[in-house]
Enzyme design. Structure first.
Site, short mmCIF file in Angstrom:
data_model
loop_
_atom_site.label_atom_id
_atom_site.label_comp_id
_atom_site.label_asym_id
_atom_site.label_seq_id
_atom_site.Cartn_x
_atom_site.Cartn_y
_atom_site.Cartn_z
N HIS A 112 0.85 -1.20 0.00
CA HIS A 112 0.00 0.00 0.00
C HIS A 112 0.87 1.24 0.00
O HIS A 112 1.88 1.29 0.70
CB HIS A 112 -0.88 0.04 1.26
CG HIS A 112 -1.95 -1.02 1.26
ND1 HIS A 112 -1.72 -2.29 1.69
CD2 HIS A 112 -3.25 -0.97 0.86
CE1 HIS A 112 -2.84 -3.00 1.55
NE2 HIS A 112 -3.78 -2.22 1.05
N LYS A 279 -15.27 24.49 -19.55
CA LYS A 279 -16.18 24.61 -20.70
C LYS A 279 -15.60 25.46 -21.84
O LYS A 279 -16.10 25.40 -22.96
CB LYS A 279 -17.53 25.19 -20.25
CG LYS A 279 -18.37 24.19 -19.46
CD LYS A 279 -19.76 24.72 -19.19
CE LYS A 279 -20.63 23.69 -18.52
NZ LYS A 279 -22.01 24.10 -18.38
#
Ligand code: NAP
Length: 493
Positions: A112, A279
């Site tokens: 991990h 956008k």
């Protein structure tokens, strides 16, 4: 396979959670480090699905505070009691003897890293393979979306069964695509709030919405922006794909590094939605742009067709389509509150449909600039009191959660007016509640979300989806709060 980790604090709670998880999980992971004085005999005696037993110490982000010999003893006990798998950390001093001890139990050796996905992760894979464990587990943290690609390489290259994933929000796609690419399993939480690691998705969402048991060879779509975790597009589009029998998948891509996205992922996608703040940032990748999108100066949808990339703005459909269901627009007196991005799309749409538009805004100069560009009237918000209005559209943020007691204008809309509010949280704003009391036709903001999404779906698939059905998908999902990936939704775009 979907594995549900159980992070209960008592044996009794673990038994209850295990029974619930077994209804939809393929495997259960018992995080014995979370359980006070775990009774593994009781737990393993009650199992109906294969069980992994894990004992993760505090120093490895787990909860176990005992000594190494105590940890090893618990894992040996799990083997003796018939655990199907035990997970042993690569750092465990008794790794070799525990692997040998496993007999009928399969050993998982795990690595991990909660900080990063290191460049030398292929070396870690080799090290784990050399331990002689049956299964490899590698869980790293994704700081970039492209870290997930390193994980997919591990899955491809592993000589043993491998569980590989990236933690964190940017790692979400590895949890969904990992099993499709061959990861032995993916972890999914029992419900929202019961995650055992960052970025974990509810198991039922993995199963029912993302359908992680799908075959490869599907078309991939997605939402890019920052933030994206609040979006409900993944619910809507994946449910629609399923309903129309399409093996397509829609994922969230948290993009704060546009080069990382365009370099590594843009080519993988058959189309995508774009939300704030991107956008206006992707114009440079387009081969073509729809006239409305060009007029608005922003795109929220990318369509790829035979290698050509076209930009669209379906926010127009989001405003115009629900309005047209309730009223004609041509020659109607339309008052639009707001002069931001959403208002701009609404204004372009209204003018295209022949509405007589007036734009009112708190900052009048912005209304003036937009009105000047598009060719319509403008004024301050207070002008609403004297303006004759057939259709009122609120595209300001006023009335949005948590300011639900506010309205953008002091005057209450009167009978015969059609009142559209772009806000969807709350579903019915104070403006709409008052308008409804006065006999107006009201259109809540969820309709905007649904209709702009319906147009995106049509552009991608050629299928005209049923918008009532789309509303039902969202309502049904909201009713299952425990399965919701992002319950505090404020931005669904
Ligand atoms: P934006 O570009 O930031 O524009 C915000 C607008 O709200 C501006 O006109 C601003 O006026 C006005 N405003 C903000 N606070 C105000 C206040 N306290 N009093 C008066 N006016 C205020 O945002 P946007 O993207 O256009 O979004 C506007 C609204 O549309 C939001 O509520 C959003 O939820 C909604 N929307 C809905 C959907 C949907 O799918 N339903 C999609 C997009 C947007 P100033 O110019 O004076 O600052």
């Amino acid at each position: 396979m979907i594995c549900v980790p159980i992070i209960a604090e008592t044996t009794e709670q673990a038994l209850k959670d295990m029974a619930r998880a077994e209804a939809f999980a393929d495997l259960i992971e018992i995080r014995a480090d979370y359980i006070r004085n775990p009774d593994l005999g009781k737990i393993l005696g009650a199992k109906n699905k294969p069980v992994i037993v894990t004992v993760t110490p505090k120093k490895e982000n787990g909860n176990f505070t005992g000594t190494e010999p105590e940890r090893t003893a618990l894992l040996r006990q799990a083997v003796d009691l018939g655990a199907d798998y035990i997970d042993i950390s690569i750092n465990c001093p008794e790794l070799g003897t525990l692997i040998e001890y496993c007999r009928d139990t399969k050993s998982i050796v795990s690595y991990h890293n909660y900080r990063e996905t290191p460049a030398d992760i292929p070396d870690t894979l080799k090290k784990l393979e050399s331990t002689g464990a049956d299964i490899i587990k590698i869980a790293t943290f994704a700081n970039k979306l492209s870290d997930c690609l390193k994980i997919f390489d591990l899955i491809r290259n592993s000589r043993k069964d491998i569980i590989a994933l990236c933690m964190g929000e940017k790692g979400e796609l590895s949890r969904i695509l990992g099993p499709v690419y061959g990861s032995f399993l993916t972890f999914g939480s029992l419900e929202t709030g019961l995650e055992s690691a960052p970025g974990q998705i509810p198991a039922q969402v993995l199963k029912d919405i993302y359908r992680v048991d799908r075959e490869p060879g599907f078309d991939l779509y997605g939402l890019i922006g920052n933030p994206v975790s609040k979006s409900r597009g993944y619910i809507l589009f994946n449910s629609l794909f399923r309903q129309y029998g399409l093996n397509s998948l829609y994922l969230n891509f948290l993009v704060d590094d546009i080069d990382d996205f365009t370099r590594y992922f843009q080519g993988m996608l058959s189309g995508f939605s774009i939300t704030m703040p991107l956008k206006q940032d992707l114009m440079y990748i387009l081969n073509d742009i729809a006239p409305e999108a060009e007029k608005i100066g922003a795109i929220n949808t990318i369509v790829k067709d035979k290698g050509l990339i076209t930009g669209y703005n379906t926010d127009i459909n989001g405003v115009i389509d629900p309005l047209l269901e309730r009223t004609p627009i041509k020659d109607k007196r339309v008052t639009l509150l707001g002069a931001g991005g959403a208002a701009r799309a609404a204004a372009v749409g209204i003018l295209r449909k022949g509405g007589r538009l007036t734009i009112l805004n708190r900052t009048v100069s912005k209304a003036e600039a937009l009105a000047g560009e598009l060719g319509c009237d403008f004024g301050p918000l207070s002008d609403f009191e004297t303006l004759k209005t057939d259709i009122l559209i609120n595209m300001t943020a006023v009335g949005m959660f948590p300011n639900v007691d506010q309205t953008p204008v002091d005057t209450v809309p009167v009978k015969d007016m059609v009142v559209f509010d772009g806000i969807y949280n709350p579903e019915k704003t104070k403006l709409l509640t008052e308008a409804e009391k006065n006999g107006c036709v009201i259109i809540p903001g969820i309709n905007m979300f649904i209709h702009q999404a319906a147009e995106q779906f049509r552009l991608w698939t050629g299928i005209e989806p049923d918008t009532d059905q789309m509303k039902k998908i969202l309502d049904d999902f909201s009713a299952k709060k425990t399965h919701e990936q992002n319950p505090d939704s404020e931005n669904w775009g």
